[in-house]
Scaffold this motif. Structure first.
Motif, PDB file in Angstrom:
ATOM      1  N   SER A  30      22.228 -43.955  71.387  1.00 53.66           N
ATOM      2  CA  SER A  30      22.002 -45.154  72.196  1.00 53.66           C
ATOM      3  C   SER A  30      20.615 -45.099  72.841  1.00 53.66           C
ATOM      4  N   PRO A  31      20.092 -46.254  73.272  1.00 49.36           N
ATOM      5  CA  PRO A  31      18.798 -46.248  73.977  1.00 49.36           C
ATOM      6  C   PRO A  31      18.819 -45.318  75.190  1.00 49.36           C
ATOM      7  N   GLY A 156       9.199 -52.227  80.225  1.00 49.25           N
ATOM      8  CA  GLY A 156      10.316 -52.295  81.154  1.00 49.25           C
ATOM      9  C   GLY A 156      11.133 -51.023  81.205  1.00 49.25           C
ATOM     10  N   ARG A 157      10.545 -49.930  80.750  1.00 50.19           N
ATOM     11  CA  ARG A 157      11.243 -48.647  80.791  1.00 50.19           C
ATOM     12  C   ARG A 157      10.836 -47.861  82.029  1.00 50.19           C
ATOM     13  N   LEU A 207      12.659 -50.769  67.303  1.00 52.57           N
ATOM     14  CA  LEU A 207      13.229 -52.107  67.083  1.00 52.57           C
ATOM     15  C   LEU A 207      14.753 -52.058  67.120  1.00 52.57           C
ATOM     16  N   ALA A 208      15.312 -51.044  66.457  1.00 53.01           N
ATOM     17  CA  ALA A 208      16.778 -50.899  66.456  1.00 53.01           C
ATOM     18  C   ALA A 208      17.293 -50.632  67.863  1.00 53.01           C
ATOM     19  N   LEU A 209      16.482 -49.936  68.665  1.00 51.48           N
ATOM     20  CA  LEU A 209      16.864 -49.671  70.060  1.00 51.48           C
ATOM     21  C   LEU A 209      16.616 -50.890  70.955  1.00 51.48           C
ATOM     22  N   LYS A 210      16.053 -51.940  70.353  1.00 52.34           N
ATOM     23  CA  LYS A 210      15.688 -53.165  71.080  1.00 52.34           C
ATOM     24  C   LYS A 210      14.722 -52.856  72.218  1.00 52.34           C
ATOM     25  N   GLY A 213       8.641 -51.923  73.426  1.00 53.19           N
ATOM     26  CA  GLY A 213       7.430 -51.205  73.012  1.00 53.19           C
ATOM     27  C   GLY A 213       7.353 -50.948  71.518  1.00 53.19           C
ATOM     28  N   ALA A 214       8.285 -51.535  70.750  1.00 58.61           N
ATOM     29  CA  ALA A 214       8.314 -51.281  69.302  1.00 58.61           C
ATOM     30  C   ALA A 214       7.037 -51.741  68.616  1.00 58.61           C
ATOM     31  N   TRP A 215       6.355 -52.682  69.220  1.00 59.12           N
ATOM     32  CA  TRP A 215       5.143 -53.214  68.590  1.00 59.12           C
ATOM     33  C   TRP A 215       4.029 -52.162  68.504  1.00 59.12           C
ATOM     34  N   ALA A 216       4.045 -51.185  69.421  1.00 61.02           N
ATOM     35  CA  ALA A 216       2.904 -50.268  69.522  1.00 61.02           C
ATOM     36  C   ALA A 216       2.685 -49.440  68.248  1.00 61.02           C
TER      37      ALA A 216
END
Lengths: 233, 305
Positions: A30-31, A156-157, A207-210, A213-216
């Motif tokens: 999980s995230p 937002g982390r 991305l799967a973790l939604k 920051g996946a874009w980085a």
């Protein structure tokens, strides 16, 4: 023979099953678990992060300086960063929640070896690379060294999940690709695949973790290929 | 106001007011609905505990303790079956940690899987799993996702004959390879089959569940909430006025009631990280179950949302 038959059989079945899988199906944690892992890792090794950011800046200035010995030292520091990531993050920590990471550690060590071998290129390869490619490379290095630790604030982390050069793969990969783009004109084909593949894997995982920051890591891939394409013109 | 899972568990006294709720004595499960394992007649509470993702917490001491609390609540509530796999990361050692803390409850029904292509490595993997759990032997060993089942099943049947296992089974999930599952069910003397079944994924109703009844094969249901997605999808909508007739007081219970009310289903294994959700899930195995007419009504309502 029995094992080979089983492998062949399962390989065929896997191919037929492949289309039914979604990105989220490959996520096995999980995230909360993943980002707590990073937070605890940061706590365990604090304040080593400050030393590593300083190391990344040394690499940045060494590449920018263009001196042969400085560039050789930069590659050696990058190699050490890949070894540290493989050992401390992938092997000792990430592998506890993702068994695949025990296999990914080997390509990281291979990348470190390739970077050490690339030191020999600094004797022969004329500098600089193209101006656009060089500035793009330096920008990528700055992104890895200075921007990445602040990525959690944009995503937002918790700040405790900050990723720093040598501690975590993503900023290490960004700095490495940047250094290679900025200083090497040839034989990149051997040095680029592992970092780019990691960025792809990391981006898809986030991305799967939604995670916002996946874009980085995906942006690092795009920036790398843009810089490479620009240099060919 | 929409009824949410959180609101209901708190309303039931399973949330913040937990200290006010009398603890269910360990071993108390007489009030849980059970189904017999067809091959033995052994009664099995219809709600078990899955561990995919939820128990993969690495060596995080806080999260390991949370999982141990989930296991404790599960046994306190009368649960028996815990299911895991070597594929689930650190879930196996996490289960072992929780079981050690509880002193290995006698009611445990351990359900594991073998998940490796090389059949020669099956025994070593099984032994590693056993060591992680810390049990003398597993109750049920399943071939995970049919991986090399042609080679693993004979070895598992041998182990069962030698008394090293009690039951043998196969698994799949998310509707994959159902034709092959059917062939195995029809031709191999397996005791259990594990499949995905929920209010929106009902393909198994056509052939696999009837076949399980015909062949006397126990059925474990995975992904009852589609990994939580069904609850997230429905929780903003109100439960129907007639939900009380199903015995459900929340969407989670509504969805679980639908699954365990199918007569071929032996046990559903929802996974969770929260002890209050475990209690809510187990509570589904109490009271009434919907009949066939009500089940159709439940499907119609869910599909209309």
């Amino acid at each position: 023979m029995k094992a080979q038959n089983a492998d062949r059989r399962d390989g065929q079945r896997l191919m037929s099953d492949w289309a039914t899988y979604r990105l989220a199906d490959f996520l096995m944690f999980s995230p909360r678990v993943y980002f707590r892992l990073i937070e605890r890792y940061n706590q365990d090794l604090w304040p080593l992060q400050l030393v590593f950011v300083a190391g990344a800046l040394v690499v940045l200035f060494a590449i920018a300086a263009r001196a042969r010995r400085a560039r050789a030292a930069a590659l050696a520091i990058l190699a050490a960063a890949w070894v540290f990531c493989a050992w401390q993050f992938l092997w000792l920590r990430y592998a506890t929640i993702n068994w695949a990471m025990s296999y990914v550690a080997a390509p990281f060590l291979l990348q470190a070896l390739l970077l050490l071998l690339a030191i020999r290129l600094t004797d022969r390869v004329p500098m600089p690379a193209g101006r656009l490619r060089r500035s793009g490379g330096l920008g990528l290095m700055a992104f890895g060294a200075l921007f990445y630790p602040f990525l959690p604030l944009l995503s937002g982390r918790a700040p405790g999940t900050a990723e720093t050069f040598a501690m975590m793969p993503d900023p290490t990969v960004a700095a490495t690709l940047g250094a290679l783009l900025a200083q090497t004109r040839q034989k990149l084909w051997l040095l680029v695949p592992i970092p780019v593949l990691w960025c792809g894997f990391s981006g898809l995982t986030l991305l799967a973790l939604k995670d916002a920051g996946a874009w980085a890591p995906l942006a690092v891939i795009v920036a790398t290929f843009v810089a490479l394409a620009a240099a060919r013109r | 106001m929409a009824i949410t899972r959180r609101a209901v568990v708190q309303g039931l006294g399973f949330g913040l007011s937990l200290p006010l709720v009398p603890r269910v004595a360990a071993g108390q499960s007489a009030d849980l609905l059970t189904r017999p394992i067809p091959k033995s007649g052994e009664p099995m509470p219809v709600v078990g505990l899955g561990t995919w993702i939820t128990f993969n917490v690495g060596d995080d001491p806080v999260l390991k303790d949370e999982c141990a609390a989930v296991i404790a609540a599960f046994f306190e509530g009368g649960g028996r079956m815990i299911d895991s796999s070597p594929m689930y990361g650190s879930s196996q050692p996490t289960i072992g940690y929780g079981l050690r803390k509880l002193g290995y409850p006698e009611r445990l029904f351990s359900a594991e899987k073998v998940w490796i292509s090389d059949p020669d490595e099956g025994a070593a993997q099984l032994e590693a799993s056993r060591a992680y759990w810390g049990v003398a032997k597993f109750d049920l060993m399943q071939v995970h996702n049919l991986v090399s089942w042609e080679d693993h099943l004979p070895a598992l049947f041998d182990r069962k004959a030698a008394g090293q296992l009690r039951y043998v089974g196969i698994t799949t999930s998310e509707g994959r390879r159902h034709r092959e599952i059917e062939r195995v069910m029809a031709n191999e003397p397996i005791d259990f089959v594990q499949i995905t079944y929920n209010i929106l994924d009902r393909e198994v109703e056509d052939r696999i569940l009837p076949l399980a009844r015909d062949k006397g094969i126990a059925v474990i249901v995975n992904r009852p909430f589609r990994q939580g997605a069904l609850i997230r999808r429905f929780e903003d909508a109100p439960l129907p006025d007639w939900a009380a007739e199903t015995g459900a007081r929340s969407w989670a219970q509504f969805l679980l009631k639908f699954i365990i009310s199918h007569p071929a289903v032996t046990c559903a294994i929802p996974a969770t990280t929260r002890a209050d959700h475990v209690r809510e899930n187990l509570d589904t195995a109490r009271g009434v179950l919907p009949d066939e007419k009500m089940r159709r009504r439940m499907v119609d309502y869910a599909e209309a949302l």
